[in-house]
Design a protein around this motif. Sequence first.
Motif: not given
Length: 543
Positions: A57-85
């Motif tokens: 569910i958390t990995s599939a969050a990018y499929l939500d085209n109507n994400a809330t601002s909170r969901a958008a922030k979570e996606a940005a943090v996940r992308a940043s942590c992914s880059a660090c990994l």
Amino acid sequence: QVLSEATGFYESLIVELQQRHAVDCRVPTLSQGATLTGLPSAGNSVTEASAVALQFITSAAYLDNNATSRAAKEAAVRASCSACLIFLGDISRYRVLHSVGPPPIGHVSNGDTRRSDRWLIAEDLYVQAQLLCPQSGNPYNQQAVIATYRSDDLSAMLKYMRSLATPNPYLTARDNLTTLCNKLLASPPPTALRELTDRSRRHMEEGEATFVAGFCYLHAQLFMLQQLQEFEGLLGHMLTNLRVLVQSGRPGRGTLGPLFLISIFTAHNTCEAHATGEQHDSLALLRRSANRLAVELIAALACALAPLVPKAAAAAAATEAASVMSEAQFDAVAGNSTDADEMMPPSVALEEFASLLAAFLPLTMWVAQDPPCLMTLSLAARASLSSALSDVGNVLPSSTRALRSVPPVTSLCSELLGFDPLTPALAALVNSSGRGGELASVSQSDTNGLAAAHSSFIYLNLRKIAQSTARQNASGSSVSGSGQPQLFWHERTSRFSPTAELPETVAPSHGLPSVVPATEMGGGVRCGPSVADIGFPPAALEP
């Protein structure tokens, strides 16, 4: 010293990103030797199966085209942590490449015991980056680089293709894939595979390597749009080799998974390319030809590999009967058996069945979507694909044949996220689950549950194809109006068939007996269940 400081910096940054933004990416403290999968420990109240659902569910969050601002922030943090990994994976890789001290130890994925591979640490970091941000092509490209170090052309080809078939493709992967394909085309593989009569491990591995080399060579031709005039002849040789392997119970698990995914990418890539080209441009014509060949290859693979499914189901049923024997009894009977598949340990037989279903699952997801490139299938190939899908569907465990609204989720579902050709099916899975509200899941260690979950998902896909066929026939539309193969579901016999005629028999396909041969068990005789009636306990699926 520089690499050590960089490692500390990126590990600290991962922690800081999560704490500052109150987002739990479930990335462990790497320097403490925690597992990279981020799964909770045995003492955690969250079970491993529940963690699989949460991961999806958390990995599939990018499929939500109507994400809330909170969901958008979570996606940005996940992308940043992914880059660090990814950076951490690169550092680990550089350590090995340049022998700058010993590679770090302790980062083992979920009890993985493959200790001889010095690239495992970097690979695990790249995989974790992929799970955090599956819509990015970068992690797949890095995994492909690791595969090239191992001279694993099949895995490298798959990962480069996955890198390109994402919402945010990593464009360097196209250059890397071109380099790999040029290398493959420079060394044509052997075309003949002798019959595997002795079934020795070395002999079978050599035969499988010959098949894989031919498979990769064909896809190199399709990707590079070169030597297409030789394709059909080479395809015939490759399929002959594959049939020899199937007769001996091969290919193995590591080979089966990539076959359909690579072929689906090639069909998707050539179809997308010629759709955007000029109708009469010479390059567009080449792509159109490549697309037709790629789709025909998928149908041919399905037909060649379908006989493995009833065989694996029969082996699982037979070994289930043998599972009540003591270890000494099993060893005695297995020692006198001439059929290695029937007498393999029950857990191994079930693993084989589950992994085979996992290989067919993406194919059924893709066909159920009715992709436009299926329109290029010849009528003969379409009929053959229908027969293969019927044969697979008719040996699925009866306990998993239920029209549920949401199939159980496994780690395979998370691994497939980000793969553009399957996005409609994966998005439908996320939407139908209510974003985790009623999502059942199965842990990777539950082989029984995996076989049941994959069976359930395949069954739902095949019923979807059959419903599409029924709608077509009810509306009187021509078969040529859709490229999807026709599939019919017969309620009375609970069987699939490629034609509207009711099947005359309910016996399993491919000539398998309806009852597994009797097995002598400590003075008594017990008959195994029908192949289509293998049961899995309800406890295999955890809400």
